[in-house]
Scaffold this active site. Structure first.
Site, PDB file in Angstrom:
ATOM      1  N   GLY A 275       0.820  -1.204   0.000  1.00  0.00           N
ATOM      2  CA  GLY A 275       0.000   0.000   0.000  1.00  0.00           C
ATOM      3  C   GLY A 275       0.848   1.245   0.000  1.00  0.00           C
ATOM      4  N   MET A 277       4.911   2.941   1.877  1.00  0.00           N
ATOM      5  CA  MET A 277       6.146   2.656   2.617  1.00  0.00           C
ATOM      6  C   MET A 277       6.620   3.908   3.329  1.00  0.00           C
ATOM      7  SD  MET A 277       8.350   0.539   3.570  1.00  0.00           S
ATOM      8  CE  MET A 277       9.678   0.995   4.685  1.00  0.00           C
ATOM      9  N   HIS A 311      -1.129   6.317   8.657  1.00  0.00           N
ATOM     10  CA  HIS A 311      -0.305   5.178   9.064  1.00  0.00           C
ATOM     11  C   HIS A 311       1.171   5.421   8.746  1.00  0.00           C
ATOM     12  CE1 HIS A 311       0.411   0.814   9.780  1.00  0.00           C
ATOM     13  NE2 HIS A 311       1.360   0.997   8.876  1.00  0.00           N
ATOM     14  N   GLU A 312       1.462   5.809   7.514  1.00  0.00           N
ATOM     15  CA  GLU A 312       2.861   5.976   7.135  1.00  0.00           C
ATOM     16  C   GLU A 312       3.496   7.164   7.850  1.00  0.00           C
ATOM     17  OE1 GLU A 312       3.930   3.462   5.751  1.00  0.00           O
ATOM     18  OE2 GLU A 312       2.039   2.661   5.027  1.00  0.00           O
TER      19      GLU A 312
END
Length: 899
Positions: A275, A277, A311-312
């Protein structure tokens, strides 16, 4: 020096298993890493200057150095300026060992790589008009020789040199120099002052456009924010930028974490295995996780962008500043960060809706993983290929472990614990034990038993019985826990499980007086209690309970377990109608739906006609009351009206009866459609289809409920309703409504629907053929069609210009959607679907092993089906296993499935 090209191990040798127990600290560490990339068409020359020194933590002084390397052509190697001869080093399978190394030295290697030929999408590769990298978990070794392990952290300086037709040259950290180079080329030099392991390295070179903004941190620092995309996608970046700024603000407010570099960059890449990185300061995203606008992106797409951007970004602390010591600790960063992004989304939207979405995913996919051949603890003890352990267990169950810790400790102590964790381990590569120790030290809680969640696989089962004594007004709950055997462990010790409960009386929630305990005032009242189950069996007694209650168990899904309690239909209707816990209201609706589906399955399996099936009036009334309950969030109404999925019902089954599940669920849905037609029509016609699109929680909820109503109405097969659906497709001003209508047309078995569906599919492709992500949705809706002959359609689409068999997004949209999400067709035709999937895996095995191994999941579940299907599925696994050039990724999954 003669050029040497590395090769993979002999394919007929069984790949080596890596064990946590064998972990040893590296003999050498790398103080600084200076990289220079000379990018040319067809090949890239990589110069790597490493400043190495002996690790003082090693048991004995190292006298030789082994570096990882794969698919590299070595041009030269020099130690402290001296060119080494062939006698000074030797090659291994995926490494190079240099002999007689001193205590401290500088090593210069020059290698050649071929990004254009790199179909694995690991290391440096080419995607459309750009060069980019993906180094987690072990991709950096495909770039240069290095200590490619997460516990070796170094300060990186990177110079990228390329033709000026690639005007954007990016890497980690801050830009410190740029300028002209010979032959119409240019360069950019980036420096990252924060030590990082190689898996966090990133590089991008391409002809990209960008949008720009800034963020002022809590200490007043200005951070430049840039999102780079292909020029055609520049109008799809605003939502990602807003999500990024919201994430930065939230992380400061909730966790006290401030961003540390001068710039934060995101790059959208069309060819990407994952998805996104979290590379330090330069996040590389799959386009599907960053690009969004109403005309091309569904509500789910908007929500995914928000969640993945968060999230990242959150990884900057939970993964980058503090990283994992080894890959067995992967959930240390991933589980914690999934929990953080989930809480972020819950704070920005509906907490209950977010919880329902997360638990639905967990119970459908992760519970199945826990019950299958690839079951593993969130801290595995061994692996063959680490890429296979980027799993639902590591991520989603890992997040549930963190959630349980937050529940047990309470908000204040959990924050104290995370503060201590970041302070104690900043700049270090650590373990799950270090994380739990920080929480224990900060809170004063003994978490030693809780750590079994990290080492024991499987989904615990809770069996609950109760007793009410009218004379003493005492109500007792007896809870037994057990956990089925899994490959790594046959006998499980008791887990430490938080179980949130409430008791419902005739007038609502009852006050809780737990014997020998203080009430839980975390929620601001005394109607909610968190019980702590630590033994194989415990009894909890509540006093002053003035009537026999209906227990509301496992509120908010406070633990990742399977709960068994003998709820009657009347109990479930009480919970569905009146529970103050939104999650348990939804859960009660799911249990009512399951009861109805199981009854229908019993009729189907006796060979009787489902057309005569009826639902009792009380159940219909319960669903009607949900539709009429204006206190409920519209998204919750939509979820409560959506029956349990076929995948979830299959996960619950000992032996999966594909046809019985599919036809019985469909029959129940048709009954609800008939009985509640007036209410569904009221919802659908009351919705204003002309209103401007907004990606707010309320607007998304309204669209969700309206489209659920449309889905039920289309089951009636009436021409008037089919034409209304087609009208929505033609006139909708957003992709959510377009796709909802198209999906219903494609899946409705009526002559008019067939005609309109073909016309709509042709129109859709004509309109969106130049938008890759939109075409993915077009592929997906056709691959997911539950009507017959879908496999033939999927095979024909493989030959369509829209499909690219080397692009992971296209593979997921077509192949994975059919094999993972279309059970009735995947399991039809005497195993034709199984053979089709095996064919795809065999091709992808050499092309992109990561994607190949992830596609295997449906075949790994072969033991859950009938003997006939077991034989057919097992035969395909054996055919894959017989391939002469099996990758480690595929070998591990297939061998464990056949064991």
């Amino acid at each position: 020096m003669t050029a040497v090209e590395q090769s993979l191990p002999a394919n007929n040798l069984q790949p080596k298993t890596i064990y946590l127990k064998d972990y040893q600290v590296p003999g050498y560490l790398i103080k600084t890493t200076d990289l220079r990339f000379e990018i040319y068409e067809g090949e890239t020359i990589v110069s790597a200057m490493l400043h190495l020194y002996r690790n003082p933590a090693a048991q004995a002084p190292a006298t030789q150095l082994t570096l990882h390397g794969a698919d590299l052509e070595l041009v030269s190697i020099a130690l402290d300026g001296k060119i080494l001869s062939a006698d000074d080093y030797e090659f291994g399978e995926e490494n190079i060992t240099i002999f007689n190394t001193p205590a401290e030295f500088k090593l210069l290697t020059i290698t050649k790589i071929k990004p254009e030929a790199n179909t694995s999408l690991e290391g440096l590769y080419r995607s459309r008009t750009m060069y980019c990298t993906q180094c987690e978990a072990e991709g950096f070794r495909k770039i240069t020789y290095y200590l490619d392990r997460p516990d070796v952290m170094s300060e990186f300086t990177t110079t990228v040199v390329a033709d000026k037709k690639y005007p954007v040259l990016l890497s980690n950290g801050n830009l410190i120099d740029q300028g002209e180079a010979d032959n119409d080329r240019h360069f950019a030099t980036w420096h990252d002052p924060f030590k990082k392991p190689a898996y966090l390295f990133a590089l991008v070179a391409g002809d990209l456009a960008h949008i720009e903004d800034s963020f002022t941190t809590c200490t007043g620092r200005e951070v430049a924010l840039k999102i780079f995309v292909e020029p055609k996608d520049l109008d799809k970046c605003e939502h990602a930028m807003t999500s990024l700024k919201n994430s930065m603000r939230w992380d400061e407010q909730v966790y006290g974490r401030e961003y540390d570099l001068n710039i934060f960059m995101i790059v959208a890449v069309d060819d990407f295995n994952m998805g996104a990185m979290e590379n330090k300061g330069l996040n590389i995203f799959n386009t599907s996780c960053v690009l969004a606008k109403p005309e091309t992106t569904t509500d789910a797409g908007f929500q995914r962008v928000e969640g993945v951007v968060a999230h990242e970004y959150f990884h900057n602390w939970s993964g980058n500043r503090v990283t994992c010591r080894d890959w067995f600790q992967l959930s240390l960063k991933e589980g914690f960060t999934v929990y953080r992004d989930s809480e972020f989304s819950a704070d920005l939207g509906s907490r209950t809706v977010k919880r329902v979405e997360d638990v639905s995913l967990l119970r459908t996919l992760q519970f199945a993983e826990d019950a299958g051949p690839m079951a593993h603890p969130i801290r595995p003890e061994s692996y063959i290929e680490i890429s296979n352990f980027y799993t639902m267990t590591i991520y989603e169950k890992g997040a549930e472990i963190i959630r349980m810790l937050a529940t047990l400790l309470g908000k204040e102590n959990f924050r104290k614990g995370t503060d201590l964790y970041f302070e104690r381990h900043d700049g270090q590569a650590v373990t799950t034990e270090d994380f739990v120790a920080a929480l224990a030290d900060a809170s004063g809680r003994d978490l030693s038993q809780f750590k079994r969640w990290y080492s024991q696989a499987g989904t615990p089962r809770l069996q609950v019985t109760d007793h009410y004594d009218e004379n003493t007004q005492e109500y007792s709950l007896t809870i037994k826990q057990s956990c089925p055997p899994t490959p790594e462990c046959q006998t499980k010790l008791p887990f430490h499980i938080p179980i949130a409960v409430g008791l419902l009386g005739s007038a609502g929630d009852l006050p809780l007086y737990l014997k020998d305990a203080e009430p839980d005032f975390e929620t601001g009242d005394n109607t909610h209690q968190v019980l702590e189950l630590t033994a194989a069996e415990q009894t909890f007694v509540f006093q002053r309970v003035q009537e026999k209650p209906v227990p509301s168990l496992l509120r908010g899904f406070s633990a990742p377990v399977k709960l068994q309690y003998g709820y009657s239909r009347a109990d479930l209707i009480v919970l569905m109608s009146r529970d103050s816990d939104g999650f348990n209201r939804w859960e009660a609706s799911q249990q009512l739906g399951l009861q109805a589906i199981y009854f229908a399955m019993s009729i189907y399996q006796r060979g009787e006609n489902l057309a005569a099936l009826q639902l009792d009036a009380e159940l219909i009334a319960a669903y009607r009351s949900v539709l009429q309950d204006e206190s409920l969030d519209k998204a919750m109404v939509a979820y409560m009206l959506s029956l349990p999925t076929e995948a979830y019902i299959s996960e619950l089954a000992e032996v999966v009866d594909v046809e019985a599940i599919h036809h019985s669920r469909s029959a129940i849905r048709k009954i609800l459609a008939r009985e509640l037609r007036t209410e569904f029509m009221g919802i659908y016609t009351a919705y204003d289809h002309t209103q401007a699109y907004a990606a707010t929680a309320d607007a998304i909820a309204a669209r969700s409920l309206k489209n659920v109503a449309l889905g039920y109405l289309m089951l009636l097969g009436e021409d008037e309703l089919i034409r209304a659906c087609e009208q929505q497709y033609r006139t909708a001003n957003n992709m959510t409504d377009v796709m909802a209508a198209l999906t219903q047309l494609v899946n409705t078995d009526a002559p008019l629907a067939h005609t309109l569906a073909e016309s709509a599919l042709a129109d859709f492709y004509q309109r969106w053929q130049d938008e890759s992500l939109v075409v993915n949705q077009w592929l997906m809706v056709q691959a997911s069609c539950a009507l017959p002959n879908t496999l033939a359609k999927v095979k024909s689409l493989q030959q369509h210009p829209a499909y690219d068999g080397k692009n992971p997004n296209k593979i997921r949209a077509l192949i994975a959607s059919f094999c993972n999400g279309n059970a009735i067709n995947f399991h039809a035709d005497a195993g034709a679907g199984y053979a089709f999937l095996a064919d795809q895996i065999i091709v992808l095995n050499t092309q992109n092993p990561q994607i190949a191994s992830r596609l295997l999941t449906p075949l790994t579940k072969w033991k859950k089906y009938s003997p006939e299907r077991q034989g057919l599925m097992k035969a395909e696994l054996e055919r894959i296993m017989a391939e002469p050039a099996l990758s480690k990724d595929v070998f591990e999954v297939v061998s464990k499935s056949l064991a």
